[in-house]
Design a protein around this motif. Sequence first.
Motif, mmCIF file in Angstrom:
data_model
loop_
_atom_site.group_PDB
_atom_site.id
_atom_site.type_symbol
_atom_site.label_atom_id
_atom_site.label_comp_id
_atom_site.label_asym_id
_atom_site.label_seq_id
_atom_site.Cartn_x
_atom_site.Cartn_y
_atom_site.Cartn_z
ATOM 1 N N TRP A 46 0.843 -1.210 0.000
ATOM 2 C CA TRP A 46 0.000 0.000 0.000
ATOM 3 C C TRP A 46 0.873 1.252 0.000
ATOM 4 O O TRP A 46 1.725 1.423 0.869
ATOM 5 C CB TRP A 46 -0.944 0.043 1.208
ATOM 6 N N GLY A 48 0.695 5.263 0.324
ATOM 7 C CA GLY A 48 -0.177 6.366 0.726
ATOM 8 C C GLY A 48 0.032 7.588 -0.147
ATOM 9 O O GLY A 48 1.133 7.845 -0.629
ATOM 10 N N ARG A 49 -1.075 8.311 -0.355
ATOM 11 C CA ARG A 49 -1.002 9.540 -1.152
ATOM 12 C C ARG A 49 -1.677 10.708 -0.429
ATOM 13 O O ARG A 49 -2.239 11.590 -1.063
ATOM 14 C CB ARG A 49 -1.679 9.301 -2.511
ATOM 15 N N ARG A 51 -4.462 10.864 1.222
ATOM 16 C CA ARG A 51 -5.899 10.996 0.952
ATOM 17 C C ARG A 51 -6.723 11.165 2.233
ATOM 18 O O ARG A 51 -7.866 11.599 2.170
ATOM 19 C CB ARG A 51 -6.390 9.769 0.178
ATOM 20 N N GLU A 53 -5.399 12.718 5.189
ATOM 21 C CA GLU A 53 -4.504 13.517 6.033
ATOM 22 C C GLU A 53 -5.220 14.086 7.259
ATOM 23 O O GLU A 53 -6.234 14.782 7.146
ATOM 24 C CB GLU A 53 -3.932 14.669 5.186
ATOM 25 N N ALA A 73 -3.636 0.995 5.653
ATOM 26 C CA ALA A 73 -3.874 1.939 4.547
ATOM 27 C C ALA A 73 -4.253 3.317 5.093
ATOM 28 O O ALA A 73 -3.742 4.341 4.616
ATOM 29 C CB ALA A 73 -4.972 1.397 3.631
ATOM 30 N N ARG A 76 -1.127 5.062 6.342
ATOM 31 C CA ARG A 76 -0.252 5.512 5.244
ATOM 32 C C ARG A 76 -0.865 6.662 4.452
ATOM 33 O O ARG A 76 -0.155 7.414 3.793
ATOM 34 C CB ARG A 76 0.074 4.324 4.329
ATOM 35 N N GLU A 77 -2.209 6.796 4.547
ATOM 36 C CA GLU A 77 -2.891 7.919 3.887
ATOM 37 C C GLU A 77 -2.941 9.141 4.795
ATOM 38 O O GLU A 77 -3.566 10.140 4.458
ATOM 39 C CB GLU A 77 -4.315 7.526 3.473
ATOM 40 N N ALA A 103 4.190 4.183 9.983
ATOM 41 C CA ALA A 103 3.740 5.158 8.978
ATOM 42 C C ALA A 103 3.805 6.582 9.524
ATOM 43 O O ALA A 103 3.403 7.529 8.849
ATOM 44 C CB ALA A 103 2.309 4.823 8.540
ATOM 45 N N VAL A 275 -10.710 3.332 2.057
ATOM 46 C CA VAL A 275 -10.026 4.626 1.899
ATOM 47 C C VAL A 275 -10.909 5.561 1.068
ATOM 48 O O VAL A 275 -11.113 6.728 1.409
ATOM 49 C CB VAL A 275 -8.632 4.440 1.260
ATOM 50 N N SER A 279 -12.735 9.071 2.462
ATOM 51 C CA SER A 279 -12.147 10.312 1.957
ATOM 52 C C SER A 279 -13.200 11.403 1.791
ATOM 53 O O SER A 279 -14.116 11.285 0.978
ATOM 54 C CB SER A 279 -11.472 10.056 0.606
#
Length: 300
Positions: A46, A48-49, A51, A53, A73, A76-77, A103, A275, A279
């Motif tokens: 996975w 994270g970007r 998404r 935060e 996940a 990491r997001e 993370a 996720v 979001s």
Amino acid sequence: MSESDIGHRAAEMTTGPEGGFPAQQQALPGSTTAMEPVPDHGEQSWVGRGRLEGLRTLITGGDSGIGRAVAIAFAREGADVAINYLPEEQEDAEDTAGWVRKAGRTAVLCPADLTERRSCDEVVAAAVEGLGGLDVLVNNAGVQFARDDGLEAMSDERIDRVLRTNLHALFWLTRAALPHLGRGASIINVSSIQAYEPSTSLLDYASTKAAINNFTVNLAAEVGARGIRVNAVAPGPIWTPLQPATQEEAKIEAFGADTPLGRAGQPGELAGAFVFLASPREASYVSGTVLGVTGGKPVF
Ligand code: NAD
Ligand code: MG
């Protein structure tokens, strides 16, 4: 690693050279390290970007299986994560917390048996205190007992445990969480393919999952005006401790083979659905829906 590589790797793990799983059994609540093969929760894959935060999230049953994949996940997001689990699952819970901290996010451990209303209140209170508030509640804890001996042989203990874990706790946790949720917050419930295609051996469990779908749609209507979204994810057969702990041993070997994709899913393959639904940007207009992640089985 690309997403198609992850898919290929999961397919290899779930089919193996003989095309199935080794026969195995565990006692409830089940342990991750005792599984053969150990499930893939996205630990190595996975990416994270940002998404999620800064979101403060509570995941019940976050020690193992789908809940662990969601915790990894989410962290990491960019989310902080409180997890609830049964006290005897401390080892699994610490593994999950380790991934969250790796993370760079806060992990809060809230062991408690959710079949008591007071515990549900305490878990929400501990998560709110540990995280400084709450933005996402994932009602993921659940239990089943798969036995084909019929309703007349079903014990009071089994009915009570399945309904209290899967349904009463859902009401209690959600009721306790709602006063803490503001605009943009969301609730994600965990349903099942069993809500649509019930197995006779899971009569009680399948009923709770159908009820969870109804609860999801109806609560979404109730709290929509407050800017709170309510959705559910309906998994198909997923390789988690719940399976060797509750399925008959003979059924484990071909677990998931009856799906259109021809295999069971790995917990990590569920994380994307959670996720997305959590979001506030990507799913800002998504509420009252049940998202199937079933290996191709229909969810309508
Ligand atoms: P899992 O065993 O890893 O997770 C279930 C978790 O529920 C346990 O880890 C435990 O912490 C928690 N739990 C059970 N009873 C509890 C109690 N009394 N108090 C507190 N926590 C309790 O298995 P999983 O498959 O990841 O299950 C997660 C969810 O996914 C469940 O709701 C399950 O019904 C649902 N689901 C699983 C599958 C599948 O094939 N694995 C398919 C459809 C739906
Ligand atoms: Mg567990």
